[in-house]
Design a protein around this motif. Structure first.
Motif, mmCIF file in Angstrom:
data_model
loop_
_atom_site.group_PDB
_atom_site.id
_atom_site.type_symbol
_atom_site.label_atom_id
_atom_site.label_comp_id
_atom_site.label_asym_id
_atom_site.label_seq_id
_atom_site.Cartn_x
_atom_site.Cartn_y
_atom_site.Cartn_z
ATOM 1 N N THR A 104 0.901 -1.362 0.220
ATOM 2 C CA THR A 104 -0.091 0.061 -0.053
ATOM 3 C C THR A 104 0.687 1.330 0.140
ATOM 4 O O THR A 104 0.683 2.274 -0.664
ATOM 5 C CB THR A 104 -1.103 0.037 1.298
ATOM 6 N N GLN A 105 1.961 1.429 0.984
ATOM 7 C CA GLN A 105 2.835 2.394 0.783
ATOM 8 C C GLN A 105 3.501 2.768 -0.623
ATOM 9 O O GLN A 105 3.552 3.739 -1.061
ATOM 10 C CB GLN A 105 3.932 2.222 1.938
ATOM 11 N N LEU A 106 3.994 1.540 -1.200
ATOM 12 C CA LEU A 106 4.552 1.746 -2.402
ATOM 13 C C LEU A 106 3.597 2.364 -3.565
ATOM 14 O O LEU A 106 3.927 3.039 -4.490
ATOM 15 C CB LEU A 106 5.156 0.342 -2.798
ATOM 16 N N ALA A 122 0.011 8.285 -7.695
ATOM 17 C CA ALA A 122 1.471 8.723 -6.926
ATOM 18 C C ALA A 122 1.556 10.499 -7.131
ATOM 19 O O ALA A 122 1.981 10.998 -6.177
ATOM 20 C CB ALA A 122 2.673 8.381 -7.471
ATOM 21 N N VAL A 123 0.854 11.169 -8.277
ATOM 22 C CA VAL A 123 0.837 12.495 -8.261
ATOM 23 C C VAL A 123 0.095 13.255 -7.320
ATOM 24 O O VAL A 123 0.529 14.261 -6.682
ATOM 25 C CB VAL A 123 0.364 13.031 -9.815
ATOM 26 N N TYR A 124 -0.865 12.713 -6.553
ATOM 27 C CA TYR A 124 -1.801 13.050 -5.551
ATOM 28 C C TYR A 124 -0.875 13.018 -4.304
ATOM 29 O O TYR A 124 -0.880 13.938 -3.732
ATOM 30 C CB TYR A 124 -3.037 12.440 -5.419
ATOM 31 N N TYR A 125 -0.295 11.856 -3.919
ATOM 32 C CA TYR A 125 0.570 11.818 -2.963
ATOM 33 C C TYR A 125 1.883 12.912 -2.873
ATOM 34 O O TYR A 125 1.941 13.414 -2.111
ATOM 35 C CB TYR A 125 1.268 10.192 -3.066
ATOM 36 N N TRP A 126 2.586 12.898 -4.058
ATOM 37 C CA TRP A 126 3.766 13.866 -4.000
ATOM 38 C C TRP A 126 3.235 15.132 -3.924
ATOM 39 O O TRP A 126 3.786 16.118 -3.315
ATOM 40 C CB TRP A 126 4.391 13.526 -5.160
ATOM 41 N N ALA A 127 1.959 15.560 -4.453
ATOM 42 C CA ALA A 127 1.444 16.876 -4.441
ATOM 43 C C ALA A 127 1.079 17.210 -3.008
ATOM 44 O O ALA A 127 1.349 18.294 -2.398
ATOM 45 C CB ALA A 127 0.114 17.035 -5.039
ATOM 46 N N ARG A 150 -6.898 13.583 2.238
ATOM 47 C CA ARG A 150 -8.040 12.653 2.407
ATOM 48 C C ARG A 150 -8.126 11.694 1.117
ATOM 49 O O ARG A 150 -8.584 10.550 1.036
ATOM 50 C CB ARG A 150 -9.088 13.385 2.814
ATOM 51 N N TYR A 151 -8.107 12.504 -0.001
ATOM 52 C CA TYR A 151 -8.142 11.706 -1.195
ATOM 53 C C TYR A 151 -7.203 10.493 -1.337
ATOM 54 O O TYR A 151 -7.616 9.221 -1.625
ATOM 55 C CB TYR A 151 -7.810 12.494 -2.468
ATOM 56 N N VAL A 152 -5.843 10.471 -0.997
ATOM 57 C CA VAL A 152 -4.902 9.592 -1.012
ATOM 58 C C VAL A 152 -5.364 8.543 -0.058
ATOM 59 O O VAL A 152 -5.583 7.365 -0.258
ATOM 60 C CB VAL A 152 -3.418 10.224 -0.639
ATOM 61 N N ILE A 153 -5.730 8.808 1.178
ATOM 62 C CA ILE A 153 -5.877 7.757 2.308
ATOM 63 C C ILE A 153 -7.380 6.953 1.886
ATOM 64 O O ILE A 153 -7.237 5.897 1.990
ATOM 65 C CB ILE A 153 -6.174 8.469 3.487
ATOM 66 N N VAL A 154 -8.201 7.538 1.346
ATOM 67 C CA VAL A 154 -9.422 6.736 0.866
ATOM 68 C C VAL A 154 -9.326 6.025 -0.174
ATOM 69 O O VAL A 154 -9.332 4.916 -0.346
ATOM 70 C CB VAL A 154 -10.610 8.054 0.613
ATOM 71 N N ILE A 155 -8.687 6.776 -1.317
ATOM 72 C CA ILE A 155 -8.761 6.010 -2.737
ATOM 73 C C ILE A 155 -7.697 4.983 -2.658
ATOM 74 O O ILE A 155 -7.826 3.727 -3.120
ATOM 75 C CB ILE A 155 -8.459 7.204 -3.722
ATOM 76 N N THR A 156 -6.266 5.229 -2.353
ATOM 77 C CA THR A 156 -5.391 4.421 -2.540
ATOM 78 C C THR A 156 -5.550 3.111 -1.851
ATOM 79 O O THR A 156 -5.028 1.929 -2.104
ATOM 80 C CB THR A 156 -3.938 4.892 -2.196
ATOM 81 N N SER A 157 -6.171 3.312 -0.452
ATOM 82 C CA SER A 157 -6.205 2.041 0.185
ATOM 83 C C SER A 157 -7.666 1.227 -0.321
ATOM 84 O O SER A 157 -7.438 -0.102 -0.183
ATOM 85 C CB SER A 157 -6.489 2.416 1.640
#
Lengths: 179, 471
Positions: free
Chosen positions: B342-344, B352-357, B396-403
């Motif tokens: 999940t982290q990777l 990834a673009v949302y995470y780095w943003a 919140r976008y990253v937490i909700v969507i990537t998981s």
């Protein structure tokens, strides 16, 4: 004792919080009890000068909080352990740790509702009519003026004597407040 | 008249250290009252107000239109589907409710900590809380699909003979958010009562007098009332303090109680609470900076307030950054292949673009707040606050969507993309929030008059008077 039908009391206006506080202390020392002071913001020491030392608000709110805590827990116990018990792998029905959040929220909710409605009840609000609202200058009590009102129901109230007494406190103005 | 003297609100010690005052110099009880209430009682509404209200009201209509279409068509108009069944609805819910937290923090926690600088910002921060919670509530409500059955969430004796599942964080959320909304409203209204009486007494128009008169409930500033009032206000603050911490904790339980990788973590409650306060202070800055300029309130909302809020934003932002660090560390250190994946996936996957943003917004950009020159510049503070708000939304976008989109089994993987209706609903709530703020600044005193007067009286007593009394 002088009875004054049609008179609510005598209203004295002061310049500053300090002069109001001093005047209130003098009036209390002179034996007046049925009186009230009015200011646009809370003044430290003023309720004590009037002889009002303790309010029942904290006790009321504590009772509200306890009612909320007990009823919140009882609600969940009844729903999940009595009325609609679900056996999940033999786990205990009285799963109290998972009921803490709702118990806490209801404690705060009932305590806060008690606080606000208790405040209004103890202050006698809403009060759409009050004799003081007759006095035009009294509208400044919510802006920048400070008032002391000795009410006619006070046993020591005597119109000329009380007026003289108030005049000695160096007020800006004294008004007779009709009932 | 002895009270009509000029009192600069600078403590001599603070002044020598170059700390700006909490209130500009030269104010009296009367001028404070008049300056604040005349914004509300002004006969003419400024043209810029009408313009701003019109634009934000148009977005409110967009929100209404979206909701109408949603009720007609169902939640399928949104981008949600299995496996991402929670998309924008939960992202925006958490974002809005987090923003609300700063209002309670300013009004309750800073009151208990005797922070004088809270006084001029607490009123509109509390209004912000109320409006943010109202918008937050819309998302889970309409995500239900059949919102007219929302009352099924409440425990009441019913013919179906079932009760809500009190072991579920989603039910805790219902209680936490509704309690939070109610207590915030009560706290705000109690604070308003003395000021409503001031407006009642200052108003010239009969209709306005009656409206404020009803709302003030006959308040007349009695010393007996003030004593009970102060006690009540203090206890309400003491009740609201743990409440505000509990609300975002319960919101984080919605995630952390689930076993999904990336959610199932004990860092969530503190990290969510810090994030909430962080985004909330950013929103207060976004609202305060234009307001003080537009209404000329620089004497009441001084640079001291802006600097202190910037410091709180920086401190909570660092806690949030620490949360990201621990999350990433635990992902690799746990030895759990799902957590690690999940982290990777967050860092290098399709989102990834949302995470780095988000790392840029919440970790890198806020470091500029270390510099005094940035904290002293309202324009920079405004821009950084906007970046913070975007960053917290991305978080919140990253937490909700990537998981959700890639869990344990590759056979259940999927992707998520918002539709135009997701965006109209989100933009609509922003419009609705700002429209309510516009109405608030026009119809109610945005700074507490009685508390500002108390501040003046206290500084006079404390000897924080550097010039001798005139007259």
């Amino acid at each position: 004792m002088d009875t004054n039908p049609g008179l609510y009391g005598l209203l004295a206006e002061f310049d500053s919080p300090q002069t109001l506080l001093q005047a209130t202390r003098s009036a209390y020392e002179a034996g007046y009890r049925r009186m009230d002071a009015y200011a646009p913001f809370p003044i430290e020491g003023l309720p004590d000068a009037l002889g009002f030392h303790r309010t029942r608000m904290p006790l009321l709110i504590l009772i509200g909080g306890l009612v909320g805590a007990v009823s919140g827990f009882a609600l969940q116990y009844y729903c999940a352990a009595v009325s609609y018990p679900i056996n999940v792998g033999g786990r205990p029905l009285n799963s109290w740790p998972s009921w803490i959040p709702v118990t806490f929220e209801l404690t705060v909710l009932i305590a806060s509702l008690t606080a606000v409605f208790g405040l209004l009840a103890l202050c006698g609000l809403p009060m759409p009519y009050h004799p003081l609202f007759h006095v035009p200058r009294f509208s400044r009590a919510t802006r920048d003026a400070f008032f002391l009102c000795i009410e006619s129901t006070d046993p020591r109230f005597n119109l000329p004597a009380t007026k003289d007494f108030l005049a000695g406190l160096n007020p800006r103005e004294i008004t007779e407040v009709p009932q | 008249m002895t009270q009509e003297t000029e009192i600069p609100l600078t403590h001599p010690k603070e002044a020598s250290e170059g700390i700006p005052p909490v209130m500009g110099p030269g104010y009296t009880f009367r001028s404070i009252s008049e300056k604040i209430s005349s914004i509300t009682l002004a006969r003419r509404t400024p043209r810029a107000w009408w313009l701003g209200f019109a634009v934000t009201f148009a977005f409110t209509l967009l929100l209404l239109y979206t909701i109408l279409y949603l009720l007609f068509q169902g939640v399928g108009i949104w981008g949600i589907n299995v496996p991402v069944a929670w998309g924008f609805a939960i992202i925006n819910f958490v974002w809005w409710i987090g923003i609300g937290h700063a209002g309670t923090l300013i009004s309750a926690i800073l009151l208990l900590l005797h922070q004088k600088w809270r006084t001029s910002i607490n009123r509109f921060a509390e209004a912000m809380t109320l409006f943010a919670v109202a918008n937050a509530g819309l998302f889970p409500l309409f995500h239900m699909g059949r919102p007219w059955f929302f009352y099924w969430l409440l425990p009441y004796p019913n013919t179906m003979r079932v009760w809500p599942q009190f072991r579920s964080p989603l039910v805790w959320d219902v209680f936490a958010v509704s309690t939070y909304g109610t207590v915030s409203l009560l706290f705000w209204y109690v604070g308003l009562i003395p000021d409503l009486a001031t407006l009642r007494d200052r108003a010239r128009n009969r209709f306005v007098q009656i409206i404020y008169g009803i709302m003030a409930m006959g308040w007349r500033g009695s010393a007996y009332h003030w004593k009970r009032y102060e006690m009540t206000y203090l206890i309400l603050a003491a009740l609201a303090t743990p409440l505000v911490l509990s609300v975002h904790t319960v919101v984080s339980f919605d995630f952390s109680v689930a076993i999904l990788p990336g959610w199932h973590s004990t860092i969530f409650p503190p990290y969510f609470v810090a994030g909430a306060i962080y985004s909330g202070f950013a929103m207060v800055l976004v609202l305060a900076i234009p307001l003080r300029t537009f209404y000329g309130l620089q004497d009441f909302i001084t640079m001291r307030h802006l600097q202190n809020m910037a410091k709180v934003t920086l401190a909570t932002g660092l806690i949030v950054g620490y949360g990201y660090g621990i999350e990433a560390f635990m992902g690799f250190y746990s030895g759990n292949i799902y957590e690690k994946f999940t982290q990777l996936n967050r860092m290098f996957g399709p989102y990834a673009v949302y995470y780095w943003a988000l790392i840029f917004c919440n970790v890198i950009a806020i470091q500029s707040l270390w510099f005094k020159s940035v904290r002293n510049n309202p324009v920079w503070l405004f821009l950084i606050s906007l970046i913070v708000l975007v960053g917290m939304w991305l978080e919140r976008y990253v937490i909700v969507i990537t998981s959700l989109h890639r869990d344990f089994l590759p056979s259940s993987w999927g992707n998520y993309a918002p539709t135009v209706w997701d965006w109209t609903m989100y933009l609509g709530t922003i419009g609705f929030f700002l429209a309510l703020m516009f109405l608030f600044v026009r119809l109610l005193p945005m700074i507490s008059i009685s508390e500002m007067q108390t501040l003046l009286a206290e500084s006079k007593e404390a000897g924080e008077v550097t010039t001798e009394e005139k007259r």
